[in-house]
Design an enzyme around this catalytic site. Structure first.
Site, PDB file in Angstrom:
ATOM      1  N   ALA A  36      70.332  76.677  39.214  1.00  0.00           N
ATOM      2  CA  ALA A  36      69.898  77.878  39.939  1.00  0.00           C
ATOM      3  C   ALA A  36      68.662  77.585  40.783  1.00  0.00           C
ATOM      4  O   ALA A  36      68.529  78.069  41.913  1.00  0.00           O
ATOM      5  CB  ALA A  36      69.619  79.003  38.944  1.00  0.00           C
ATOM      6  N   PHE A  37      67.736  76.764  40.225  1.00  0.00           N
ATOM      7  CA  PHE A  37      66.546  76.382  40.992  1.00  0.00           C
ATOM      8  C   PHE A  37      66.940  75.567  42.220  1.00  0.00           C
ATOM      9  O   PHE A  37      66.433  75.788  43.322  1.00  0.00           O
ATOM     10  CB  PHE A  37      65.601  75.573  40.096  1.00  0.00           C
ATOM     11  CG  PHE A  37      64.347  75.118  40.792  1.00  0.00           C
ATOM     12  CD1 PHE A  37      63.244  75.947  40.877  1.00  0.00           C
ATOM     13  CD2 PHE A  37      64.272  73.861  41.382  1.00  0.00           C
ATOM     14  CE1 PHE A  37      62.079  75.535  41.515  1.00  0.00           C
ATOM     15  CE2 PHE A  37      63.120  73.441  42.023  1.00  0.00           C
ATOM     16  CZ  PHE A  37      62.022  74.284  42.091  1.00  0.00           C
ATOM     17  N   ASP A  38      67.874  74.643  42.040  1.00  0.00           N
ATOM     18  CA  ASP A  38      68.328  73.819  43.171  1.00  0.00           C
ATOM     19  C   ASP A  38      68.971  74.678  44.250  1.00  0.00           C
ATOM     20  O   ASP A  38      68.831  74.394  45.451  1.00  0.00           O
ATOM     21  CB  ASP A  38      69.321  72.764  42.684  1.00  0.00           C
ATOM     22  CG  ASP A  38      68.651  71.719  41.802  1.00  0.00           C
ATOM     23  OD1 ASP A  38      67.416  71.607  41.859  1.00  0.00           O
ATOM     24  OD2 ASP A  38      69.376  71.035  41.052  1.00  0.00           O
ATOM     25  N   SER A  83      29.072  63.604  35.866  1.00  0.00           N
ATOM     26  CA  SER A  83      29.622  63.017  34.652  1.00  0.00           C
ATOM     27  C   SER A  83      28.985  63.717  33.456  1.00  0.00           C
ATOM     28  O   SER A  83      28.202  64.658  33.611  1.00  0.00           O
ATOM     29  CB  SER A  83      29.360  61.515  34.617  1.00  0.00           C
ATOM     30  OG  SER A  83      27.972  61.266  34.709  1.00  0.00           O
ATOM     31  N   LEU A  84      29.290  63.262  32.255  1.00  0.00           N
ATOM     32  CA  LEU A  84      28.766  63.881  31.040  1.00  0.00           C
ATOM     33  C   LEU A  84      28.003  62.867  30.214  1.00  0.00           C
ATOM     34  O   LEU A  84      28.362  61.686  30.170  1.00  0.00           O
ATOM     35  CB  LEU A  84      29.912  64.456  30.197  1.00  0.00           C
ATOM     36  CG  LEU A  84      30.677  65.641  30.780  1.00  0.00           C
ATOM     37  CD1 LEU A  84      31.899  65.948  29.916  1.00  0.00           C
ATOM     38  CD2 LEU A  84      29.795  66.866  30.879  1.00  0.00           C
ATOM     39  N   GLU A 115      36.591  71.441  24.320  1.00  0.00           N
ATOM     40  CA  GLU A 115      37.841  71.046  24.960  1.00  0.00           C
ATOM     41  C   GLU A 115      38.092  69.571  24.663  1.00  0.00           C
ATOM     42  O   GLU A 115      37.143  68.788  24.542  1.00  0.00           O
ATOM     43  CB  GLU A 115      37.771  71.219  26.485  1.00  0.00           C
ATOM     44  CG  GLU A 115      37.483  72.615  26.963  1.00  0.00           C
ATOM     45  CD  GLU A 115      37.261  72.639  28.469  1.00  0.00           C
ATOM     46  OE1 GLU A 115      38.070  72.048  29.213  1.00  0.00           O
ATOM     47  OE2 GLU A 115      36.254  73.217  28.905  1.00  0.00           O
ATOM     48  N   LYS A 117      38.688  65.918  25.671  1.00  0.00           N
ATOM     49  CA  LYS A 117      38.349  65.135  26.868  1.00  0.00           C
ATOM     50  C   LYS A 117      39.537  64.231  27.201  1.00  0.00           C
ATOM     51  O   LYS A 117      39.792  63.241  26.527  1.00  0.00           O
ATOM     52  CB  LYS A 117      37.102  64.297  26.632  1.00  0.00           C
ATOM     53  CG  LYS A 117      36.599  63.568  27.875  1.00  0.00           C
ATOM     54  CD  LYS A 117      35.284  62.860  27.590  1.00  0.00           C
ATOM     55  CE  LYS A 117      34.726  62.201  28.841  1.00  0.00           C
ATOM     56  NZ  LYS A 117      35.605  61.118  29.331  1.00  0.00           N
ATOM     57  N   ASP A 119      41.874  61.517  29.091  1.00  0.00           N
ATOM     58  CA  ASP A 119      41.612  60.207  29.682  1.00  0.00           C
ATOM     59  C   ASP A 119      42.542  60.021  30.871  1.00  0.00           C
ATOM     60  O   ASP A 119      43.636  59.472  30.760  1.00  0.00           O
ATOM     61  CB  ASP A 119      41.849  59.113  28.636  1.00  0.00           C
ATOM     62  CG  ASP A 119      41.312  57.766  29.097  1.00  0.00           C
ATOM     63  OD1 ASP A 119      40.547  57.740  30.075  1.00  0.00           O
ATOM     64  OD2 ASP A 119      41.652  56.745  28.479  1.00  0.00           O
ATOM     65  N   GLU A 177      41.657  67.070  35.489  1.00  0.00           N
ATOM     66  CA  GLU A 177      42.021  65.686  35.190  1.00  0.00           C
ATOM     67  C   GLU A 177      43.497  65.488  35.472  1.00  0.00           C
ATOM     68  O   GLU A 177      44.345  66.245  34.983  1.00  0.00           O
ATOM     69  CB  GLU A 177      41.730  65.385  33.715  1.00  0.00           C
ATOM     70  CG  GLU A 177      41.607  63.928  33.394  1.00  0.00           C
ATOM     71  CD  GLU A 177      40.210  63.392  33.682  1.00  0.00           C
ATOM     72  OE1 GLU A 177      39.972  62.200  33.437  1.00  0.00           O
ATOM     73  OE2 GLU A 177      39.345  64.163  34.147  1.00  0.00           O
ATOM     74  N   TYR A 229      39.831  72.360  34.515  1.00  0.00           N
ATOM     75  CA  TYR A 229      38.791  72.782  33.580  1.00  0.00           C
ATOM     76  C   TYR A 229      37.513  73.284  34.251  1.00  0.00           C
ATOM     77  O   TYR A 229      36.588  73.710  33.558  1.00  0.00           O
ATOM     78  CB  TYR A 229      38.416  71.643  32.633  1.00  0.00           C
ATOM     79  CG  TYR A 229      38.093  70.324  33.313  1.00  0.00           C
ATOM     80  CD1 TYR A 229      36.932  70.148  34.055  1.00  0.00           C
ATOM     81  CD2 TYR A 229      38.972  69.246  33.211  1.00  0.00           C
ATOM     82  CE1 TYR A 229      36.651  68.951  34.673  1.00  0.00           C
ATOM     83  CE2 TYR A 229      38.694  68.031  33.827  1.00  0.00           C
ATOM     84  CZ  TYR A 229      37.532  67.892  34.560  1.00  0.00           C
ATOM     85  OH  TYR A 229      37.255  66.701  35.177  1.00  0.00           O
ATOM     86  N   LYS A 294      30.652  72.519  25.605  1.00  0.00           N
ATOM     87  CA  LYS A 294      29.993  73.194  26.720  1.00  0.00           C
ATOM     88  C   LYS A 294      29.377  74.502  26.223  1.00  0.00           C
ATOM     89  O   LYS A 294      30.029  75.252  25.485  1.00  0.00           O
ATOM     90  CB  LYS A 294      31.005  73.510  27.836  1.00  0.00           C
ATOM     91  CG  LYS A 294      31.700  72.299  28.410  1.00  0.00           C
ATOM     92  CD  LYS A 294      32.739  72.718  29.447  1.00  0.00           C
ATOM     93  CE  LYS A 294      33.475  71.505  30.024  1.00  0.00           C
ATOM     94  NZ  LYS A 294      34.527  71.906  30.979  1.00  0.00           N
ATOM     95  N   LYS A 318      32.455  61.025  21.906  1.00  0.00           N
ATOM     96  CA  LYS A 318      33.493  60.036  22.143  1.00  0.00           C
ATOM     97  C   LYS A 318      34.129  59.603  20.824  1.00  0.00           C
ATOM     98  O   LYS A 318      33.442  59.395  19.824  1.00  0.00           O
ATOM     99  CB  LYS A 318      32.914  58.801  22.859  1.00  0.00           C
ATOM    100  CG  LYS A 318      32.242  59.117  24.188  1.00  0.00           C
ATOM    101  CD  LYS A 318      33.209  59.709  25.195  1.00  0.00           C
ATOM    102  CE  LYS A 318      34.183  58.686  25.725  1.00  0.00           C
ATOM    103  NZ  LYS A 318      33.572  57.703  26.615  1.00  0.00           N
ATOM    104  N   CYS A 412      38.910  17.537  26.414  1.00  0.00           N
ATOM    105  CA  CYS A 412      39.282  18.725  27.185  1.00  0.00           C
ATOM    106  C   CYS A 412      40.796  18.925  27.133  1.00  0.00           C
ATOM    107  O   CYS A 412      41.557  17.981  27.410  1.00  0.00           O
ATOM    108  CB  CYS A 412      38.826  18.563  28.634  1.00  0.00           C
ATOM    109  SG  CYS A 412      39.397  19.880  29.737  1.00  0.00           S
ATOM    110  N   CYS A 415      42.116  18.282  31.110  1.00  0.00           N
ATOM    111  CA  CYS A 415      42.071  16.986  31.793  1.00  0.00           C
ATOM    112  C   CYS A 415      41.933  15.797  30.851  1.00  0.00           C
ATOM    113  O   CYS A 415      42.040  14.649  31.286  1.00  0.00           O
ATOM    114  CB  CYS A 415      40.926  16.968  32.804  1.00  0.00           C
ATOM    115  SG  CYS A 415      39.282  16.958  32.033  1.00  0.00           S
ATOM    116  N   CYS A 430      33.077  20.283  29.062  1.00  0.00           N
ATOM    117  CA  CYS A 430      33.890  19.193  29.586  1.00  0.00           C
ATOM    118  C   CYS A 430      33.041  18.441  30.606  1.00  0.00           C
ATOM    119  O   CYS A 430      32.468  19.047  31.527  1.00  0.00           O
ATOM    120  CB  CYS A 430      35.152  19.744  30.251  1.00  0.00           C
ATOM    121  SG  CYS A 430      36.081  18.525  31.202  1.00  0.00           S
ATOM    122  N   CYS A 435      37.716  18.406  36.690  1.00  0.00           N
ATOM    123  CA  CYS A 435      38.729  18.993  35.813  1.00  0.00           C
ATOM    124  C   CYS A 435      39.407  20.147  36.548  1.00  0.00           C
ATOM    125  O   CYS A 435      38.730  21.042  37.079  1.00  0.00           O
ATOM    126  CB  CYS A 435      38.067  19.507  34.531  1.00  0.00           C
ATOM    127  SG  CYS A 435      39.163  20.470  33.482  1.00  0.00           S
TER     128      CYS A 435
END
Length: 673
Positions: A36-38, A83-84, A115, A117, A119, A177, A229, A294, A318, A412, A415, A430, A435
């Site tokens: 139906a969406f198509d 940043s935090l 919240e 975090k 990645d 993010e 966010y 926060k 973290k 080594c 060589c 070495c 080498c």
């Protein structure tokens, strides 16, 4: 169908399709079948084909359009993407809460919103009159890359906020993010493996690599999601009293927000959340690296304000580094550009923090003994700083008796020359300067970005040049011809000619770059620059005495002896002469601020700066006459402390050295806001 009827039907179809996209990609709760969406999309495309002048940029049919990009342009963030600060322990959480309440002058609890975090890759979406007009990456917080064409392909991002509920400012930036869900990441990697393409190391790399594709069609083919966010620039105050109401508003205008939200009031409650979410970390639908706290009340956020880099009202706890057990299958020896032999642990591959770890450096023979590990041991591995694999030690009770110790080889492995333990050092080297392993590493270092910055010469090209006998040292690079380069695999005429142009360009990098690129022992980027400024030419430096070298700030007796010994070696003198004949510029560039307002000052920078890279800050003070150092000593006059500082700050405090935060530093050098 007449034109007015078509316009109205197109408007209805666009609104319906945007709503169904929201329900499918954001709510994960579609109300209609795919067929139906198509059908709605086909009808919209048909009408737009018939009435081409009614096609608008926010149409769902325009999510992927145009030709591949030639590159990304930069975008200046009107409101910086900060940043935090980081927390790693329960004590850090208690201290963060104490700082907040002290700054607010209150003893009663403060409410925090938590919240997960995520990645992924931070981005900002700019909407004008409800229409998506710009998408940009975070970059350095002040400037990012324009990825508008790519974010338009992400179906969880609305093209027109006007089709959703909620009051929309004339201008609003939505920040969040960009992530790839674990299930989608696994499916993408399976498909790439089946087609012979390299797989991604983790969901974050997959999301970042996908969003930064020059061809938007590639981005459109991969499953990205935005989890929003925050707001950036807005044309009006939305009068939202809390962070929670802000998230509710963002969700109300069509964006996915984190479903893992809590309200807490005490450090004990905050710490309980960290334990709860840590226990379920592996079951989260997306990769996460911590929990953000926060201050919930936005009026208190405004009172607390922010530093140049981070808000004072938020901080991220973290996750501790993930530790895994695996088998130490072997210890091999790697030869570096200076000949140092480094033991490397070969591990049974194990996934840690989203990527597979199969090797870990052991630094030197003494470190192997200190760890007490045997080949065949079960060992504990983690990523230092969540990046570099390291072995913590063996699991002693898992030993079976078949394990055996590592013995540094006498010759080594590359060589066959003798390996010699350097007196009074932990290093084993070495002795053969020719080498192949050393040659490869020296060539790679010479071509690296911080050295001569020769684009197009990476590991694959260097390996072929050495194997084919076309490069025995760095001077050989400047004798290469297009005919010789065309013998290499995957090297066409256009690429070969570009490579020769890059080689030619590198000749004018200057004495400091050449010194660093040559790998003079114990001379890094800062030392190379200071030597170039002090002596002015390679010829003068090469004939300098150890005593005269120690007059240069930061050059001690040992380093001075190494520099003198380096230029006394016949091989190195010959190399310098060959580079000179090849046209390499070996004169220094006079310091523009030799007698500037900061003359007599010695600066050390520690931590991360939000407004510029540390190297840029160093260049700035040198242009004003100051010197810079990498270590804190009694000669240092000023320490500039960014975020996440370490032992340098404590030492500077003990020595009573002036300490500036980033804003004070910017004011000092005339860059303050």
């Amino acid at each position: 169908m007449d034109r007015d009827t078509a316009r109205e039907r197109i408007r209805e179809l666009k609104a319906q399709i945007e709503l169904h996209n929201y329900e499918y990609y954001v709510l994960d709760s579609p109300r209609i079948a795919d067929a139906a969406f198509d059908a709605l999309m086909r009808e919209l495309k048909s009408l737009e084909n018939e009435f081409a002048d009614l096609v608008t940029p926010d149409s769902p049919t325009q999510r992927v359009s145009g030709t591949p990009l030639g590159g990304f342009t930069t975008v200046r963030h009107r409101v910086p993407m900060l940043s935090l600060s980081n927390m790693f322990s329960e004590e850090d959480v208690v201290l963060f809460d104490a700082r907040v309440r002290r700054a607010l002058g209150r003893d009663d609890p403060v409410e925090y919103l938590t919240e997960v975090k995520m990645d992924g890759l931070a981005i900002s979406l700019r909407y004008e009159k409800g229409l998506l007009v710009e998408g940009s990456t975070r970059g350095d917080g002040a400037t990012g890359e324009d990825v508008t064409a790519n974010v338009r392909t992400v179906r969880s991002i609305p093209m027109n906020l006007g089709s959703m509920r909620g009051r929309i400012p004339a201008l609003v930036e939505i920040r969040g993010e960009m992530v790839m869900f674990r299930r989608d990441f696994e499916a993408l990697n399976a498909a790439r493996a089946a087609s012979g393409d390299p797989v991604f190391a983790n969901p974050r790399n997959a999301a970042a690599g996908t969003l930064r594709q020059l061809d938007p069609r590639v981005t459109a083919s991969r499953p990205l999601h935005l989890v929003a966010y925050a707001l950036g620039e807005t044309s009006e105050d939305l009068v939202l009293p809390t962070q929670k109401s802000l998230l509710d508003w963002i969700a109300g205008v069509g964006f996915r927000v984190s479903p893992f939200v809590r309200l807490v009031r005490t450090p004990a409650e905050m710490w309980a959340v960290t334990r709860e979410i840590s226990a379920t970390r592996s079951s989260l639908p997306f990769a996460a690296d911590g929990i953000v706290f926060k201050v919930n009340e936005i009026s208190l956020q405004r009172t607390l304000g922010q530093t140049a880099k981070e808000p004072r009202w938020a901080s991220a706890w973290k996750f501790p580094p993930e530790e895994k057990e695996t088998r130490l299958e072997n210890i091999i020896v790697s030869i570096g550009r200076t000949g140092v032999a480094t033991p490397v642990a070969v591990l049974t591959p194990v996934e840690i923090d989203g990527s597979v770890v199969a090797r870990a450096t052991l630094h030197n023979d003494d470190e192997v003994k200190r760890l007490g590990i045997l080949i065949g041991d079960t060992v504990i591995v983690r990523k230092a700083g969540s990046v570099i694999p390291e072995i913590l030690g063996p699991v002693l009770f898992a030993r079976t008796g078949i394990e055996h110790p590592f013995i540094m080889p006498a010759v080594c492995p590359v060589c066959g020359s003798q390996l010699v333990r350097i007196e009074d050092e932990a290093a084993t080297k070495c002795v053969n300067a020719s080498c192949p392993a050393q040659v490869r590493e020296r060539l790679l270092h010479w071509c690296s970005k911080d050295a001569m910055d020769i684009q197009g010469i990476g590991e694959a090209v260097v390996e072929q040049l050495v194997t084919a006998g076309l490069a025995h040292d760095v001077a050989d690079l400047y004798d290469l011809t297009e005919e010789q380069l065309l013998r290499l695999e995957r090297m066409g005429s256009l690429v070969a000619r570009k490579l020769l142009v890059h080689l030619e360009e590198s000749k004018g990098r200057g004495l400091a770059r050449v010194l660093y690129a040559m790998g003079v022992p114990q001379v890094g980027e800062v030392g190379a620059r200071d030597l170039a400024q002090a002596f002015g030419s390679m010829e003068t430096l090469a004939s300098a005495t150890p005593e005269s070298l120690t007059h240069v700030y930061g050059i001690g007796e040992k380093t001075a002896e190494n520099i003198t010994a380096f230029f006394q070696e016949e091989h190195n003198r010959t190399l310098v002469e060959r580079l000179r004949k090849a046209g390499i510029h070996m004169e220094g560039i006079a310091a523009p601020g030799a007698h500037g307002p900061l003359t007599g000052k010695v600066f050390v920078f520690t931590g991360e700066l939000s407004t510029m890279a540390r190297s840029k800050a160093q260049e700035l003070v040198r242009a004003l006459g100051a010197e810079t150092s990498e270590t804190v000593s009694r000669k240092v006059t000023t320490l500039v402390a960014g975020s996440a500082t370490g032992s340098k700050t404590a030492r500077a405090q003990r020595l009573k050295i002036e300490i500036l935060d980033e804003q004070q530093f910017l004011s000092l050098v005339g860059q303050g806001t």
